[in-house]
Motif scaffolding. Structure first.
Motif, PDB file in Angstrom:
ATOM      1  N   ASP A 248       1.992  -0.557   2.992  1.00  0.00           N
ATOM      2  CA  ASP A 248       1.780  -1.377   1.778  1.00  0.00           C
ATOM      3  C   ASP A 248       2.229  -2.819   1.984  1.00  0.00           C
ATOM      4  O   ASP A 248       1.694  -3.727   1.360  1.00  0.00           O
ATOM      5  N   GLU A 249       3.255  -3.009   2.839  1.00  0.00           N
ATOM      6  CA  GLU A 249       3.860  -4.343   2.959  1.00  0.00           C
ATOM      7  C   GLU A 249       3.444  -5.072   4.239  1.00  0.00           C
ATOM      8  O   GLU A 249       3.875  -6.205   4.473  1.00  0.00           O
ATOM      9  N   TRP A 307       7.350  -6.110  12.773  1.00  0.00           N
ATOM     10  CA  TRP A 307       6.644  -6.971  11.820  1.00  0.00           C
ATOM     11  C   TRP A 307       6.086  -8.193  12.540  1.00  0.00           C
ATOM     12  O   TRP A 307       6.501  -8.504  13.653  1.00  0.00           O
TER      13      TRP A 307
END
Ligand code: O2Y
Ligand code: MN
Length: 612
Positions: A248-249, A307
């Motif tokens: 989701d992120e 990330w």
């Protein structure tokens, strides 16, 4: 300031005032206390004094015993119930709103039905026990992907373990206090005590549920006190719930080890690698290279969160603070770094005890003792005919005790990931190493990775099991969507021209006699050297249907007891074997269905085409 109302506490037993003003935290604790009716509530601060008190309580309860301080300082041995010795995948559920979101690799349960079941199981489940409130951080303070959880548990063994495996207590509560979102994790061994009833050494319940609610970011675990079932920061949070958060992120939560490799010339590469069980992931994480001048430093052995940073590069951290490693097979020959890490301050579970109060397990590379107390607490001799340590016995130890720990292991900025490695245990088909043609092809290699079962796991030995990204039991959502997510991350990295290279390795290829062709362990640095040469554009390769292979002269093989024929065999692929494998991978895709990304179908077709 909202404080827990004394009336909300189920009994009059003393409890410490919680040091938080967060109404949502206080409400959570009060709700769980109202449901489970513990005798006392303890908010964990993570202090040394608290740790000593919890360990003393465990010793008094007979759950753990102290080892000989002269041989293994400040270390303990726990023996679990014989029925509570491993993660139970069959009792692990993803309770997403839609069944399709759980996908074919997970057990799905309707969230409302599961909540009703859990409501019944947890009602008064902590009666007679202390309820511990365990705030914990996954990741170092200040990292963009660090996340917080609060595990409520009635197991002091879990508290002691979480204190090693995570950054636990005040440090996490402070992050929550500063406004962070947090994940709810509720755990009960499911063994309430009647007034005056004597406890058992390892309370648990034959009924077990390890449940995950990805939409509400909640974990509820009932009935087991063992490992991944109960230390909810690990597989439940850092993989199943975190993978859904990451989808989701826009980041990645993966079942990988992470190392920093330095060449004699000073080239540095950070490598994240995913392997199914029994493929030597921890050994790779703690490798002692056989080539002079090379070093491998450890950042993590099990989980990596990654990330895309502000410069468009892939960065990674290990969210954990400890190792929960399998003991049997860990020895001075196979993994001396792990052995050195275990010098003291270690919580062992289900290993054997020597008569002088130290630990022992099969494969420790010491002479087999003539007498032991086995993992069941029974007298044992080499003639007993049973393993002295349980095959899934474990050590729990802090990373900062590891002599090869990289100084960056606790750095909130993480490290730039230069290479991603997938691997499996295959006696044929897959070569020693191959480099993917592209990010999409690398995702295909990860999605189709497979490994032969060993005696350490359930199932028929030798049978090939597809284990996409080594995440089969750990992706908290649909496996096909996981592959799409990897492709999206690749597109973002492509925009800055910084995609890590992707490789696939197989340390376990065998010759026609069944002997391993590759020595493995510290000699795997020779393969890493080729990868780093590829990263630096220093070495060529030959094309194959599954990617770029080293040519014979590209790999440093000096000093190895290996024939040219054997070297040739591990560095080539057979088109018929690759075709059969790609067809089998197509069957996997068919079973996953319409969530399989088109790009991976194309890679499968391309592989088949290149075999002709
Ligand atoms: O049986 C357990 O609970 C342990 S499973 C485990 C422990 C540490 C690291 N990885 C795993 C795994 O199953 O991947
Ligand atoms: Mn693992």
């Amino acid at each position: 300031m909202t404080l827990l109302n004394a009336a909300d506490v189920p009994t009059a037993t003393p409890h410490r005032v919680p040091e938080t003003t967060r109404a949502d935290v206080l409400a959570f604790v009060a709700d769980i206390a109202r449901l489970t009716k513990p005798a006392a509530i303890h908010w964990c601060d993570g202090s040394l004094a608290e740790r000593e008190a919890v360990l003393s309580e465990l010793v008094a309860a007979g759950t753990i015993e102290k080892l000989n301080d002269d041989l293994r300082p400040n270390s303990y041995l726990a023996r679990s119930d014989e029925s509570d010795v491993a993660r139970v995948e069959s009792r692990t559920f993803i309770c997403s709103e839609s069944e399709k979101d759980a996908g074919p690799t997970n057990n799905w349960a309707d969230p409302d039905e599961m909540r009703a079941t859990l409501g019944g199981l947890f009602t008064e489940s902590m009666r007679g026990r202390t309820m511990y409130v365990v705030p914990f951080l996954m990741g170092p303070v200040g990292s963009p992907v660090t996340r917080v959880g609060i595990e409520i548990t009635d197991s002091p063994y879990v508290v002691a373990s979480m204190g090693i495996m995570t950054r636990m207590g005040r440090i996490a509560l402070d992050v929550i206090e500063a406004g962070a979102d947090w994940v709810k994790a509720v755990h009960s061994v499911g063994a309430p005590l009647e007034h005056g009833e004597a406890d058992v050494a390892w309370p648990s319940n034959p009924t077990k549920y390890i449940t995950h609610f990805p939409e509400t970011r909640e974990i509820w675990s009932f009935g087991s006190a063992y490992g991944g079932n109960a230390l909810l920061g690990k597989k439940s949070f850092a993989l199943r719930i975190a993978s859904a958060m990451a989808r989701d992120e826009g980041w990645l939560a993966e079942h990988m080890m992470l190392v920093k490799v330095t060449s004699p010339e000073g080239q540095i590469a950070h490598i994240a690698a995913a392997f199914p069980s029994a493929c030597g992931k921890t050994n790779f994480a703690m490798m002692q290279p056989t080539l002079p001048g090379w070093t491998v430093e450890t950042l993590g052995d099990d989980i990596v969160w990654m990330w895309v940073d502000d410069d468009g590069r892939l960065r990674g951290i290990n969210p954990e603070a400890g190792f929960f490693g399998v003991a049997p097979g860990t020895g001075m020959k196979t993994n001396p770094v792990a052995m050195q890490t275990l010098w003291g301050n270690t919580l062992f579970t289900n290993v054997a005890r020597t008569d002088d109060g130290d630990v022992w397990w099969e494969g420790m590379s010491k002479p087999v003792p003539q007498h032991l107390t086995d993992w069941r607490g029974q007298s044992w001799t080499p003639e007993s005919g049973t393993p002295a340590a349980h095959p899934n016995s474990r050590f729990t130890v802090a990373i900062d005790q590891c002599p090869s720990a990289a100084s960056e292991w606790n750095d909130p900025r993480g490290v730039v990931i230069d290479a991603i490695v997938f691997g499996g245990r295959r006696s044929d088909t897959m070569p020693l190493v191959v480099e993917a043609r592209s990010w999409e092809h690398g995702v295909y290699l990860g999605a189709t990775m497979a490994s032969e079962r060993t005696a350490a796991a359930e199932g028929v030995v030798g049978e090939l099991r597809r284990d996409p990204f080594a995440m089969a039991p750990f992706t908290g959502y649909n496996v096909g969507d996981h592959w799409s997510h990897w492709l999206h991350i690749g597109e973002r990295l492509a925009a800055s021209g910084t995609q890590p290279h992707i490789f696939h390795v197989n340390w376990f290829r065998r010759d026609s006699d069944g002997s391993f062709l590759w020595p493995g362990f510290g000699d795997n640095i020779r393969v890493v050297q080729w990868m780093m040469d590829r990263l630096a554009g220093r070495v060529g390769a030959s094309d194959s249907p599954i990617g770029a292979l080293p040519r014979l002269g590209d790999l440093t093989l000096d000093g190895l007891d290996m024939t040219i024929e054997a070297a040739h065999q591990i560095l080539t692929v057979d088109s018929d074997e690759i075709r059969a494998d790609a067809r089998d991978a197509h069957n996997l895709f068919a079973s996953v269905g319409d969530t399989v990304p088109a790009a991976l179908m194309r890679e499968n077709a391309r592989t088949l085409q290149l075999c002709d």
